[in-house]
Scaffold this active site. Structure first.
Site, mmCIF file in Angstrom:
data_model
loop_
_atom_site.group_PDB
_atom_site.id
_atom_site.type_symbol
_atom_site.label_atom_id
_atom_site.label_comp_id
_atom_site.label_asym_id
_atom_site.label_seq_id
_atom_site.Cartn_x
_atom_site.Cartn_y
_atom_site.Cartn_z
ATOM 1 N N THR A 84 1.773 -0.235 0.512
ATOM 2 C CA THR A 84 0.478 -0.482 -0.129
ATOM 3 C C THR A 84 0.643 -0.534 -1.639
ATOM 4 O O THR A 84 1.558 0.077 -2.194
ATOM 5 C CB THR A 84 -0.551 0.628 0.194
ATOM 6 O OG1 THR A 84 -0.236 1.813 -0.558
ATOM 7 C CG2 THR A 84 -0.605 0.956 1.674
ATOM 8 N N ARG A 91 -0.278 -7.080 -9.017
ATOM 9 C CA ARG A 91 0.329 -8.079 -9.897
ATOM 10 C C ARG A 91 1.118 -7.435 -11.040
ATOM 11 O O ARG A 91 1.158 -7.957 -12.156
ATOM 12 C CB ARG A 91 -0.740 -9.020 -10.484
ATOM 13 C CG ARG A 91 -1.565 -9.754 -9.431
ATOM 14 C CD ARG A 91 -0.718 -10.787 -8.692
ATOM 15 N NE ARG A 91 -1.516 -11.570 -7.763
ATOM 16 C CZ ARG A 91 -1.633 -11.321 -6.469
ATOM 17 N NH1 ARG A 91 -0.998 -10.285 -5.943
ATOM 18 N NH2 ARG A 91 -2.360 -12.085 -5.690
ATOM 19 N N ARG A 92 1.748 -6.305 -10.756
ATOM 20 C CA ARG A 92 2.584 -5.654 -11.767
ATOM 21 C C ARG A 92 4.022 -5.501 -11.293
ATOM 22 O O ARG A 92 4.813 -4.788 -11.910
ATOM 23 C CB ARG A 92 2.021 -4.279 -12.132
ATOM 24 C CG ARG A 92 0.572 -4.312 -12.634
ATOM 25 C CD ARG A 92 0.177 -2.986 -13.229
ATOM 26 N NE ARG A 92 -1.273 -2.887 -13.419
ATOM 27 C CZ ARG A 92 -1.882 -1.872 -14.033
ATOM 28 N NH1 ARG A 92 -1.164 -0.878 -14.517
ATOM 29 N NH2 ARG A 92 -3.201 -1.843 -14.147
ATOM 30 N N TYR A 124 6.060 -11.548 2.279
ATOM 31 C CA TYR A 124 7.418 -11.031 2.413
ATOM 32 C C TYR A 124 8.519 -12.084 2.433
ATOM 33 O O TYR A 124 9.697 -11.730 2.372
ATOM 34 C CB TYR A 124 7.492 -10.157 3.668
ATOM 35 C CG TYR A 124 6.649 -8.917 3.513
ATOM 36 C CD1 TYR A 124 7.094 -7.837 2.758
ATOM 37 C CD2 TYR A 124 5.382 -8.841 4.087
ATOM 38 C CE1 TYR A 124 6.311 -6.710 2.581
ATOM 39 C CE2 TYR A 124 4.587 -7.709 3.915
ATOM 40 C CZ TYR A 124 5.053 -6.652 3.166
ATOM 41 O OH TYR A 124 4.274 -5.538 2.978
ATOM 42 N N PHE A 414 4.579 -0.749 13.717
ATOM 43 C CA PHE A 414 5.075 0.456 13.059
ATOM 44 C C PHE A 414 4.763 0.418 11.566
ATOM 45 O O PHE A 414 4.377 -0.597 11.039
ATOM 46 C CB PHE A 414 6.578 0.625 13.293
ATOM 47 C CG PHE A 414 7.414 -0.591 12.902
ATOM 48 C CD1 PHE A 414 7.910 -0.729 11.616
ATOM 49 C CD2 PHE A 414 7.672 -1.591 13.831
ATOM 50 C CE1 PHE A 414 8.664 -1.834 11.263
ATOM 51 C CE2 PHE A 414 8.429 -2.706 13.487
ATOM 52 C CZ PHE A 414 8.939 -2.816 12.208
#
Length: 414
Positions: A84, A91-92, A124, A414
């Site tokens: 999370t 955006r850092r 991802y 998971f």
């Protein structure tokens, strides 16, 4: 002000868990019972947090996982979970920093792959992950299925179905799960705690509803599969039942068990619809019904994502149904598994090593993740421009070598 990325110590775990809840839009509170239940099963050396003035604003966790390969072999995976970033800190580059830290450690440990279940599709791929399994859910209209309600609940092969409880499922389930992993790629290991959570023994973050458990035993009395399901209580005007059975878990080690369990679920009194839960896209369910159209697809989406960390372990750790050789030129922006590799495969085994020979196919490491469990077509990826065919016919040969007889399946989140 700089943001600190580091591992979490025990005293910070409740705050880290609160941030996980918040990131997944659950109430941002953590019960003492939840901390006490989870903490003994967490390796804090693999729990990362981003701290802003002492407050956790991003979370990341990994753990060791077994992943079944094509042919029944096992790959050691770095399973990524609880990712999370707070809405106030997007955006850092925080996810990128946590991911780079974790994947570098996984590479150093010698893990073959990293795995995750992506909450959102676009995130991802830039870290080298590719969708390697897909999931399909069906809703069966029992009244249209064409099954004989007087007979479909009783197996016709000498076996039987019994009701049971979570205690027995915790005893028989692990062996059935391992047997499934031996014949189906994409199955991730389910440890003892997973069985406790799945049967209500461990702490539950949502109110627990005890399911019905049904086990199929063959004619010798040996368990070959089970189903866990819940039923609602819905009736239409005129006192006509409209109840739905929702499958939480169905593991079958044999086709006979799979047939018997689905037919049983479609024969329960008052049940007019059966929701299948997460299944493989080529699941037998629709074709087990006299009228396959009674099974309507209600969900079809990507499931398990794979990031290859050791090319040789991945390609040597599976079986092949044909013989052939390929040279793959793999691009990896993170420098973890890129390079040129030669695969020599046959039904007797495979060898994979770095080479300076001319490449037959060029692709990103994320595409190899997509291909790693035998689900995707190299020819299709070439048509999409995601694989470059440098030797004519190489994509077709790769399909012959890499495609699995059955599509991989990951039944666990998971």
């Amino acid at each position: 002000m700089s943001l600190e990325v580091r591992t979490v110590v025990e005293s910070e775990y409740p705050e880290w868990l609160r941030a996980v809840h918040s990131g997944f839009l659950r109430p941002p509170v953590v019960a003492d019972e939840e901390v006490a239940d989870r903490l003994p099963h967490v390796d804090l050396s693999r729990v990362l947090g981003v701290f802003d003035q002492g407050r956790v604003v991003a979370t990341f966790r990994s753990f060791t996982q077994e992943l079944s390969a094509v042919g029944g072999g096992t790959l050691v995976a770095d399973a990524v979970s609880a990712v999370t970033v707070a809405a106030t800190h997007r955006r850092r580059g925080l996810l990128s920093r946590m991911m780079a830290t974790d994947l570098a450690a996984a590479k150093e440990r010698g893990d073959a792959v990293a795995t995750l279940i992506a909450a959102e599709y676009p995130i991802y791929g830039r870290y080298g992950f590719g969708p390697a399994t897909w999931t399909t859910e069906w809703t069966v209209d029992v009244r249209r299925a064409g099954l004989d309600p007087r007979r479909s609940g009783r197996p016709g092969d000498g076996g039987r179905i019994d009701f049971t409880d979570g205690e027995e499922i915790r005893k028989i389930g692990p062996d059935l799960h391992r047997r499934l992993a031996a014949v189906r790629a994409g199955i991730v290991g389910r440890e003892a705690r997973g069985w406790d959570v799945g049967t209500g023994l461990a702490y539950q973050s949502h109110p627990w509803v005890e399911p019905f458990y049904a086990v199929y035993r063959d004619e010798d009395g040996n368990p070959q599969g089970y189903a866990a399901y819940t039923c609602d209580d819905k009736w239409e005007d005129g006192k006509q039942p409209l109840n739905t059975a929702t499958v939480r878990d169905l593991i079958a080690a044999t086709p006979a068990a799979e047939r018997a369990l689905w037919h049983f679920l479609c024969s329960i009194d008052w049940v007019t619809a059966v929701k299948s839960g997460h299944r493989a896209p080529d699941d037998l369910l629709p074709l087990l019904l006299p009228d396959p159209r009674a099974a309507r697809v209600t969900t079809h989406a990507d499931m398990l994502w794979v990031r290859v960390l050791d090319v040789a372990k991945v390609l040597e750790g599976r079986t092949y149904g044909a013989s052939g050789s390929l040279v793959l030129d793999l691009r990896d922006a993170d420098g973890l598994a890129g390079g040129r590799y030669r695969l020599d495969a046959s039904p007797e085994g495979a060898a994979c090593s770095r080479t300076t020979g001319s490449a037959d196919l060029a692709l990103d490491i994320a595409e190899l993740g997509t291909l790693s469990l035998g689900d995707e077509s190299v020819v299709r990826l070439a048509a999409l421009g995601r694989v470059e065919e440098l030797t004519p016919g190489a994509a077709a040969l790769a399909d012959v070598l890499l495609r699995a007889p059955r599509r991989p399946w990951c039944p666990d989140i998971f």
